[in-house]
Design an enzyme around this catalytic site. Structure first.
Site, PDB file in Angstrom:
ATOM      1  N   ARG A 228       9.274  -2.571  -4.283  1.00  0.00           N
ATOM      2  CA  ARG A 228      10.569  -2.598  -4.964  1.00  0.00           C
ATOM      3  C   ARG A 228      10.350  -3.057  -6.407  1.00  0.00           C
ATOM      4  O   ARG A 228       9.570  -3.989  -6.662  1.00  0.00           O
ATOM      5  CB  ARG A 228      11.537  -3.573  -4.289  1.00  0.00           C
ATOM      6  CG  ARG A 228      12.121  -3.092  -2.981  1.00  0.00           C
ATOM      7  CD  ARG A 228      13.094  -1.920  -3.164  1.00  0.00           C
ATOM      8  NE  ARG A 228      13.687  -1.510  -1.904  1.00  0.00           N
ATOM      9  CZ  ARG A 228      13.221  -0.526  -1.126  1.00  0.00           C
ATOM     10  NH1 ARG A 228      12.161   0.170  -1.486  1.00  0.00           N
ATOM     11  NH2 ARG A 228      13.836  -0.214   0.000  1.00  0.00           N
ATOM     12  N   HIS A 276       9.750   6.721  -7.133  1.00  0.00           N
ATOM     13  CA  HIS A 276      10.065   6.179  -5.793  1.00  0.00           C
ATOM     14  C   HIS A 276       9.831   7.249  -4.716  1.00  0.00           C
ATOM     15  O   HIS A 276      10.748   7.623  -3.976  1.00  0.00           O
ATOM     16  CB  HIS A 276      11.516   5.671  -5.756  1.00  0.00           C
ATOM     17  CG  HIS A 276      11.783   4.730  -4.612  1.00  0.00           C
ATOM     18  ND1 HIS A 276      12.616   3.648  -4.708  1.00  0.00           N
ATOM     19  CD2 HIS A 276      11.321   4.715  -3.331  1.00  0.00           C
ATOM     20  CE1 HIS A 276      12.668   3.012  -3.552  1.00  0.00           C
ATOM     21  NE2 HIS A 276      11.880   3.645  -2.688  1.00  0.00           N
TER      22      HIS A 276
END
Ligand code: NDP
Ligand code: OXD
Length: 313
Positions: A228, A276
């Site tokens: 993250r 991502h």
């Protein structure tokens, strides 16, 4: 099944429709409602979610469980009104571990074999062999040694890298050195050439990977973050990468997503940016795990991988 649970898949169109159709195949007694056709929220028994609007899940006042379609759950817990009395089940599909193992291997091998420099040389037709480095010369440390971190370690091991893992509690994985807790963090970091970050984003880990922590790494070590963006205090890392204290930063996840086009990481020669994509949830397999979990709950059992709210993962 006495009563038909109603499931709400909270998603944008084509992906959401795929989830709806796959869940409908398995949960033939259920009515599946897809965003934005919620109907009466009090009728909803289960939610299948990634980033629902803040406050929405609390309005589903009879909710029995929330199933995260991602391995991470920070995006759900970021809702200040998230209903913490309702079990939250995270995604643990093996396909995520496979994807992450592949992505981390790609990043480590690319940096280890100087591929970024060879791609630069190619642009100017520059024939320039560099001294070869061998896996035994490079130590890889995996910060966050859970399902994905251990899968990455097992994928890298056959190449011959020396591998260690850092987690909250000690682990036993053949041929991998395990470090645990903050007191062992400096010893874990001290010898590393590559630091792979695979921690969940929680109150304890937010901004943890900052200039101070990275000062424990050897000069020129590289950091790969596939967990993250919020784990890294990215602005504190710019002077380190500019000055060579850090070799490369390899970032799949970012402090803001999508990463703004004017952010310095896009254009920095020693930074790799991907959007991502390290390990994407595959609805075909993941929907089976969600369906299994709902059927288990309807049979009075709690599925595995329930998030512990006090830990945040
Ligand atoms: P797990 O819960 O299996 O593993 C988390 C690991 O982090 C555990 O080893 C845990 O320790 C450790 N940990 C957590 N908090 C701390 C702490 N404060 N100090 C030390 N260690 C800590 O998660 P996964 O491996 O399944 O997933 C990891 C993350 O990867 C997800 O949370 C998600 O954010 C990210 N992700 C990113 C994807 C992408 O495409 N980029 C795809 C999928 C996931 P312990 O074992 O002792 O509890
Ligand atoms: C996840 C993700 O958490 O895709 O699964 O990032």
């Amino acid at each position: 099944m006495q009563k038909c649970p109603v499931i709400i898949a909270i998603h944008y169109t084509s992906y959401g429709a795929q989830w709806r159709d796959l869940l409908a195949e398995r949960l033939t007694n259920c009515e599946i409602r897809l965003w934005p056709d919620w109907g009466d929220l009090a009728e909803i028994d289960y939610a299948v979610a990634w980033t629902p609007p803040d406050g929405l899940l609390r309005q589903c006042e009879n909710l029995k469980a929330v199933f995260s379609i991602g391995a991470g759950v920070d995006q759900l817990l970021a809702d200040p009104d998230y209903p913490r009395n309702v079990p939250l089940i995270r995604m643990t599909d093996d396909i995520l571990a496979e994807g992450m193992a592949e992505y981390v291997t790609l990043a480590v091998l690319t940096l280890h074999r100087d591929l970024l420099r060879y791609l630069d040389f190619q642009r100017t037709a520059d024939w320039q062999p560099l001294p070869q480095r061998y896996p035994k010369d490079h130590k890889v440390g995996i910060m966050g040694f859970g399902k994905l971190g251990q899968a990455a370690a097992l994928a890298l091991k056959p190449f011959g890298f020396e591998i260690s893992g850092w987690s909250r509690t000690p682990k036993q994985l053949a041929g991998v050195e395990s470090f645990a807790g903050l007191e062992q963090l400096p010893d874990f970091l001290a010898p590393l050439d590559f630091l792979v970050v695979l921690l969940p984003l929680t109150d304890d880990t937010q901004g943890m990977v900052n200039a101070d922590l990275l000062s424990s790494l050897p000069r020129g070590a590289s950091v790969i973050n596939a967990a993250r963006g919020g784990l890294i205090d990215i602005e504190t890392l710019k002077p380190l990468i500019d000055g060579g204290a850090l070799g490369h930063l390899w970032l799949d996840v970012h402090h803001v997503e999508p990463l703004p086009a004017d952010h310095w990481t896009w254009a920095h020669p020693n930074v790799v940016v991907t959007p991502h994509i390290a390990a994407a949830t595959l609805p075909r397999t993941a929907s089976n795990l969600v369906a299994d979990g709902i059927l288990q709950m309807e049979a009075g059992q709690m599925p595995a991988n329930v998030v512990e709210f006090d830990k945040g993962y």
